[in-house]
Enzyme design. Structure first.
Site, PDB file in Angstrom:
ATOM      1  N   ASP A   1      56.631  32.832   7.509  1.00 40.15           N
ATOM      2  CA  ASP A   1      56.923  32.394   6.151  1.00 40.15           C
ATOM      3  C   ASP A   1      56.048  31.172   5.909  1.00 40.15           C
ATOM      4  O   ASP A   1      55.165  30.868   6.723  1.00 40.15           O
ATOM      5  CB  ASP A   1      58.418  32.106   5.942  1.00 40.15           C
ATOM      6  CG  ASP A   1      58.918  30.874   6.680  1.00 40.15           C
ATOM      7  OD1 ASP A   1      58.129  30.242   7.428  1.00 40.15           O
ATOM      8  OD2 ASP A   1      60.102  30.532   6.521  1.00 40.15           O
TER       9      ASP A   1
ATOM     10  N   GLU B   1      63.861  34.901  11.097  1.00 39.18           N
ATOM     11  CA  GLU B   1      62.782  35.840  11.394  1.00 39.18           C
ATOM     12  C   GLU B   1      63.209  36.806  12.505  1.00 39.18           C
ATOM     13  O   GLU B   1      62.922  38.000  12.452  1.00 39.18           O
ATOM     14  CB  GLU B   1      61.517  35.070  11.769  1.00 39.18           C
ATOM     15  CG  GLU B   1      60.926  34.281  10.617  1.00 39.18           C
ATOM     16  CD  GLU B   1      61.698  32.985  10.261  1.00 39.18           C
ATOM     17  OE1 GLU B   1      61.500  32.491   9.137  1.00 39.18           O
ATOM     18  OE2 GLU B   1      62.477  32.481  11.094  1.00 39.18           O
TER      19      GLU B   1
ATOM     20  N   ASN C   1      65.073  31.640  13.608  1.00 42.68           N
ATOM     21  CA  ASN C   1      66.329  32.389  13.591  1.00 42.68           C
ATOM     22  C   ASN C   1      66.329  33.532  12.574  1.00 42.68           C
ATOM     23  O   ASN C   1      66.625  34.669  12.928  1.00 42.68           O
ATOM     24  CB  ASN C   1      67.505  31.454  13.290  1.00 42.68           C
ATOM     25  CG  ASN C   1      67.865  30.594  14.469  1.00 42.68           C
ATOM     26  OD1 ASN C   1      68.009  31.084  15.577  1.00 42.68           O
ATOM     27  ND2 ASN C   1      68.006  29.302  14.233  1.00 42.68           N
TER      28      ASN C   1
ATOM     29  N   HIS D   1      63.472  40.942  31.430  1.00 39.23           N
ATOM     30  CA  HIS D   1      64.837  41.459  31.439  1.00 39.23           C
ATOM     31  C   HIS D   1      65.187  42.289  30.217  1.00 39.23           C
ATOM     32  O   HIS D   1      66.031  43.184  30.318  1.00 39.23           O
ATOM     33  CB  HIS D   1      65.844  40.310  31.542  1.00 39.23           C
ATOM     34  CG  HIS D   1      65.807  39.626  32.865  1.00 39.23           C
ATOM     35  ND1 HIS D   1      66.789  38.734  33.242  1.00 39.23           N
ATOM     36  CD2 HIS D   1      64.940  39.687  33.906  1.00 39.23           C
ATOM     37  CE1 HIS D   1      66.521  38.280  34.453  1.00 39.23           C
ATOM     38  NE2 HIS D   1      65.393  38.838  34.870  1.00 39.23           N
ATOM     39  N   ASN D   2      64.598  41.970  29.067  1.00 41.36           N
ATOM     40  CA  ASN D   2      65.006  42.619  27.825  1.00 41.36           C
ATOM     41  C   ASN D   2      63.962  43.554  27.251  1.00 41.36           C
ATOM     42  O   ASN D   2      64.217  44.204  26.250  1.00 41.36           O
ATOM     43  CB  ASN D   2      65.364  41.560  26.778  1.00 41.36           C
ATOM     44  CG  ASN D   2      66.388  40.587  27.295  1.00 41.36           C
ATOM     45  OD1 ASN D   2      66.086  39.413  27.504  1.00 41.36           O
ATOM     46  ND2 ASN D   2      67.595  41.052  27.545  1.00 41.36           N
TER      47      ASN D   2
ATOM     48  N   ARG E   1      69.123  47.766  36.331  1.00 43.67           N
ATOM     49  CA  ARG E   1      70.167  47.154  35.495  1.00 43.67           C
ATOM     50  C   ARG E   1      69.643  46.820  34.106  1.00 43.67           C
ATOM     51  O   ARG E   1      70.355  46.961  33.109  1.00 43.67           O
ATOM     52  CB  ARG E   1      70.754  45.915  36.163  1.00 43.67           C
ATOM     53  CG  ARG E   1      69.759  44.780  36.327  1.00 43.67           C
ATOM     54  CD  ARG E   1      70.316  43.643  37.181  1.00 43.67           C
ATOM     55  NE  ARG E   1      69.253  42.719  37.492  1.00 43.67           N
ATOM     56  CZ  ARG E   1      69.310  41.426  37.245  1.00 43.67           C
ATOM     57  NH1 ARG E   1      70.383  40.889  36.692  1.00 43.67           N
ATOM     58  NH2 ARG E   1      68.295  40.652  37.557  1.00 43.67           N
TER      59      ARG E   1
END
Length: 162
Positions: free
Chosen positions: A8, A76, A74, A103-104, A138
């Site tokens: 932005d 975004e 946040n 991990h993600n 996991r």
């Protein structure tokens, strides 16, 4: 690698720096906006477009990631996460950038342009881009559960309140 970026007004100067930095590092950069300063612009469409492009590229077998940023990162991140298949992580350190990938398997990161120096944010992005997903069972399992919930509103074998 193809890197999709969006911001932005708060991140416009950083966006220009980032495009030069990533291009010099050999990446193909796709800017989803904005192209000029507007203090009352709305970031959601820019960030959604960047996240959607990352997902489309990855589904087509193109190596791609995304970076979205604004004042805090946040909003975004929230916007990017509205795209099915996007996994956007708010990053505030090199450690969170590393873990977002390991991990993600995050495919988009959000950074607060008003929260970090240009040098810090650039280091977070470089870390994010360089780090591969760990493919630990996991983490694969958890990402699959999130994708299942996103597609069906449920996770088989788990209790999800409705």
């Amino acid at each position: 690698m193809r890197i999709h970026i969006a911001t932005d007004h708060a991140g416009l100067d950083f966006s220009r720096h980032l495009q030069e930095h990533l291009t010099a590092a050999g990446h193909e950069v796709v800017d989803h906006g904005p192209v000029e300063y507007d203090p009352i612009d709305d970031y959601p469409a820019f960030c959604i477009n960047a996240a959607a492009a990352v997902v489309r590229d990855q589904q087509a077998g193109v190596e791609a990631l995304g970076v979205v940023f604004g004042g805090s990162g946040n909003g975004e991140q929230i916007a990017a996460n509205k795209v099915r298949g996007a996994r956007a992580a708010l990053v505030w350190s090199e450690s969170t950038a590393l873990l977002a990938r390991q991990h993600n398997d995050a495919n988009v990161i959000a950074i607060g342009a008003r929260q970090h120096t240009v040098e810090e944010a650039t280091a977070f992005i470089d870390t994010f881009i360089a780090e591969p997903f760990s493919f630990e069972e996991r983490h694969v399992r958890r990402i699959a559960q999130l994708a299942e919930y996103e597609a069906t509103g449920d996770i088989a074998g788990k209790h999800v309140d409705r």
